[in-house]
Design an enzyme around this catalytic site. Structure first.
Site, short mmCIF file in Angstrom:
data_model
loop_
_atom_site.label_atom_id
_atom_site.label_comp_id
_atom_site.label_asym_id
_atom_site.label_seq_id
_atom_site.Cartn_x
_atom_site.Cartn_y
_atom_site.Cartn_z
N GLU A 17 0.94 -1.20 -0.09
CA GLU A 17 0.02 -0.06 0.07
C GLU A 17 0.88 1.28 -0.08
O GLU A 17 1.92 1.35 0.81
CB GLU A 17 -0.94 -0.34 1.20
CG GLU A 17 -1.87 1.28 1.30
CD GLU A 17 -2.71 1.31 2.43
OE1 GLU A 17 -3.38 0.38 2.37
OE2 GLU A 17 -2.52 1.95 3.60
N THR A 48 -4.07 4.91 -1.31
CA THR A 48 -5.10 5.52 -0.30
C THR A 48 -5.63 6.79 -0.79
O THR A 48 -5.23 7.20 -1.86
CB THR A 48 -4.40 5.53 1.10
OG1 THR A 48 -3.55 6.73 0.88
CG2 THR A 48 -3.73 4.46 1.58
N ALA A 51 -5.00 13.14 0.42
CA ALA A 51 -5.05 14.02 1.74
C ALA A 51 -6.46 14.80 1.36
O ALA A 51 -6.69 15.71 0.34
CB ALA A 51 -3.84 15.23 1.99
N ARG A 109 -15.69 3.25 4.66
CA ARG A 109 -16.29 4.31 5.28
C ARG A 109 -15.53 5.84 5.39
O ARG A 109 -15.64 6.75 4.96
CB ARG A 109 -16.78 4.03 6.49
CG ARG A 109 -17.90 5.10 7.04
CD ARG A 109 -18.10 4.94 8.76
NE ARG A 109 -16.70 5.12 9.48
CZ ARG A 109 -16.54 5.12 10.96
NH1 ARG A 109 -17.49 4.85 11.37
NH2 ARG A 109 -15.49 5.39 11.33
N TYR A 146 -10.90 -6.22 10.41
CA TYR A 146 -10.26 -5.93 11.66
C TYR A 146 -9.89 -7.23 12.60
O TYR A 146 -10.98 -7.45 13.39
CB TYR A 146 -10.79 -4.69 12.31
CG TYR A 146 -10.89 -3.55 11.68
CD1 TYR A 146 -9.87 -2.40 11.87
CD2 TYR A 146 -11.86 -3.28 10.54
CE1 TYR A 146 -10.09 -1.14 11.15
CE2 TYR A 146 -12.17 -2.22 10.01
CZ TYR A 146 -11.13 -1.36 10.25
OH TYR A 146 -11.27 -0.06 9.55
N LYS A 166 -20.89 -6.55 4.60
CA LYS A 166 -19.97 -6.57 3.43
C LYS A 166 -19.90 -7.44 2.14
O LYS A 166 -19.93 -7.01 1.07
CB LYS A 166 -18.63 -6.07 3.82
CG LYS A 166 -18.53 -5.00 4.84
CD LYS A 166 -17.08 -4.68 5.34
CE LYS A 166 -16.86 -3.40 6.17
NZ LYS A 166 -15.51 -3.13 6.49
N GLN A 177 -6.62 -4.88 8.70
CA GLN A 177 -5.95 -3.55 9.55
C GLN A 177 -4.69 -4.50 10.05
O GLN A 177 -4.42 -5.60 10.16
CB GLN A 177 -6.66 -3.13 10.61
CG GLN A 177 -6.00 -2.42 11.58
CD GLN A 177 -5.43 -1.13 11.08
OE1 GLN A 177 -4.45 -0.93 10.33
NE2 GLN A 177 -6.07 -0.04 11.14
#
Length: 288
Positions: A17, A48, A51, A109, A146, A166, A177
């Protein structure tokens, strides 16, 4: 290629990532970093959200994903969040990504931020996934999970039940995560399989290689710290070179254990560091 198809072709999918630079002047540097990463032939690279979510004043998620796809020939997984964007904004993002040839999305989210306007068009990642599937059915959808439960969820069991939503909303791949104790990942996998969640899962690993990462990263991730890892941090936190090597070695140990135990995929939270990706890959390539 849809990311979900990779898991039918490989013993273990290897990915990393990266995040878009906040300033355009750093874009060339990231391009060089991604060129270095190409040498290890990652199966995909996730990007990702830029910003602020829009890329205004910086480099957008779509720009980075397009560079990976169209210049380097690496399959990108573009992050798409909904909490800070209304439906019109989501549609515009989808159109831009689709036009750029991006076909894999990480549906999220997004983090709550009191300083950023929040919209209610999509309350959860599952809502966004269902919308994207209806709006552009040709996107492959990935989602987050998670191993030690989402920070806002009261229990891991309840969190797993939400994860089932999901899958039902169209997600075909999961990325965890970060975690520092593989026990949590194995427990989590047992729970989701019993719940009927049969999606391939990429285990997310972040090597702690700088002192500045220690407090901030551990606080943001909510991941527990096993005793041996805490001892490593305590020993090397004031020795930059020692911490870098120890952090890499610890992560390689985690990765080798995960792959040998049959993990579908491993995903490196690289913090835009090509050297980290290359060192980790070198430590596990015999297993890949």
């Amino acid at each position: 290629m849809y990311i979900r198809k990779l898991f039918a072709q490989k013993r273990c999918v290897f990915s990393a990532e990266f995040f878009p630079p906040k300033q355009v002047l750093n874009w060339e540097s990231l391009q060089k970093t991604l060129q270095e990463v190409k040498a290890v032939q990652p199966d995909f690279v996730s990007v990702t959200c830029s910003a602020g979510g829009s890329g205004v004043g910086g480099v957008s998620t779509c720009q980075v994903a397009s560079y990976l796809k169209n210049q380097l020939g690496i399959e990108p997984l573009a992050h798409l969040t909904c909490i800070g964007t209304d439906r019109a904004g989501i549609e515009a993002n989808l159109d831009e990504l689709f036009t750029a040839g991006i076909r894999n999305l990480m549906i999220l989210r997004g983090d709550r931020n009191p300083n950023v306007q929040q919209f209610k068009d999509f309350a959860h990642a599952s809502d966004l996934a269902a919308f994207v599937r209806g709006y552009y059915g040709s996107f492959g959808l990935s989602s987050a999970c998670y191993p030690e439960k989402h920070p806002e969820s009261p229990t891991l069991i309840e969190d797993v039940s939400h994860l089932k939503q999901k899958q039902e909303s169209g997600a075909t791949h999961l990325v965890t995560q970060m975690f520092f104790d593989n026990f949590h990942f194995y427990r989590f996998m047992n729970l989701i399989r019993k719940e009927g969640i049969d999606l391939p899962v990429s285990a997310g690993i972040m090597p702690i290689v700088r002192k500045s990462q220690i407090d901030r990263t551990l606080a943001l991730s909510s991941a527990s710290v096993p005793r041996d890892f805490q001892a490593l941090l305590d020993r090397w936190q004031d020795d930059a070179d020692g911490l870098y090597k120890a952090g890499i070695d610890y992560a390689i140990g985690q990765l080798r254990d995960l792959i040998e135990a049959g993990a579908d995929g491993v995903h490196i939270y690289a913090m835009n560091n090509a050297d980290v990706v290359k060192r980790l890959h070198a430590g596990i390539r015999d297993l890949l």
